[in-house]
Design a protein around this motif. Structure first.
Motif, short mmCIF file in Angstrom:
data_model
loop_
_atom_site.label_atom_id
_atom_site.label_comp_id
_atom_site.label_asym_id
_atom_site.label_seq_id
_atom_site.Cartn_x
_atom_site.Cartn_y
_atom_site.Cartn_z
N UNK A 198 0.85 -1.19 0.00
CA UNK A 198 0.00 0.00 0.00
C UNK A 198 0.88 1.24 0.00
N UNK A 199 0.26 2.36 -0.37
CA UNK A 199 1.00 3.61 -0.48
C UNK A 199 0.62 4.55 0.66
N UNK A 200 1.61 5.28 1.13
CA UNK A 200 1.40 6.32 2.12
C UNK A 200 1.40 7.65 1.37
N UNK A 201 0.30 8.38 1.47
CA UNK A 201 0.07 9.61 0.70
C UNK A 201 -0.45 10.68 1.66
N UNK A 202 -0.10 11.96 1.40
CA UNK A 202 -0.50 13.03 2.32
C UNK A 202 -0.64 14.36 1.58
N UNK A 203 -1.64 15.13 1.96
CA UNK A 203 -1.79 16.49 1.45
C UNK A 203 -0.79 17.41 2.14
N UNK A 204 -0.27 18.40 1.43
CA UNK A 204 0.75 19.28 2.00
C UNK A 204 0.29 20.01 3.25
N UNK A 233 -3.02 10.19 4.62
CA UNK A 233 -4.32 9.61 4.29
C UNK A 233 -4.33 8.14 4.73
N UNK A 234 -5.54 7.55 4.82
CA UNK A 234 -5.59 6.10 5.07
C UNK A 234 -4.81 5.37 3.96
N UNK A 235 -4.31 4.16 4.23
CA UNK A 235 -3.53 3.44 3.22
C UNK A 235 -4.25 3.36 1.87
#
Length: 174
Positions: free
Chosen positions: A89-95, A101-103
């Motif tokens: 899964x990917x770890x992603x985030x808004x600046x 975000x959830x996985x």
């Protein structure tokens, strides 16, 4: 009932965008929201390209994905993780978000940001050097916190101005 209808509608839109990207290779979308502020702002024109299956994501690139409720989200890719069960899964985030975000599963990814045109304010500090901004936002977690606090203060100030205006408007009618 209304939430269910909206969720279904968002899933159909995301599916159509995925199909369009697969067919033509890229898609232009208008930004909505402030989770990528100041890099991407409301009404900016964003070009997303199809994410090739074999291409490796680079830390800091902005990916477009569909979350579990069907909404399209464009946030910054942080890293790939593997769960104890063995699924990737990917770890992603808004600046401007405080937390990731959830996985995000590989099948949720739709595309990657390849171009952007600012709707307003042609010159932005965050655009002077994309690479430098990306490194700062990734390596200085406190920066996201500062941006988040700024957005909260700005939002409260706008609400206060609106409330004051409504109050003053009512008084002037009397």
């Amino acid at each position: 009932m209304l939430d269910e209808h909206r969720r279904l509608s968002e899933k159909k839109i995301a599916s159509a965008i995925r199909d369009e990207l697969n067919r033509h290779g890229q898609m232009i979308l208008t930004a909505n929201g402030q989770s990528m502020f100041p890099y991407i702002q409301q009404s900016d024109i964003c070009t997303f390209s199809r994410l090739e299956k074999d291409s490796a994501l680079k830390r800091g690139c902005i990916v477009l994905y569909q979350n579990d409720s069907g909404r399209l989200i464009a946030h910054r890719y942080l890293r790939t993780n593997v769960s104890p069960d063995g699924w990737e899964y990917f770890l992603i985030k808004g600046d401007s978000n405080l937390y990731p975000d959830p996985p995000v599963a590989p099948g949720q990814l739709i595309g990657v940001l390849t171009g952007m045109k600012a709707a307003k304010h042609r010159l932005r500090i965050s655009h002077l050097s994309d690479r430098a901004w990306c490194r700062m936002i990734l390596d200085v977690p406190r920066l996201s916190w500062l941006i988040n606090k700024y957005l909260n203060l700005r939002s409260r100030a706008k609400k206060k101005i609106t409330i004051d205006f409504k109050r003053d408007f009512k008084r002037s009618k009397v």
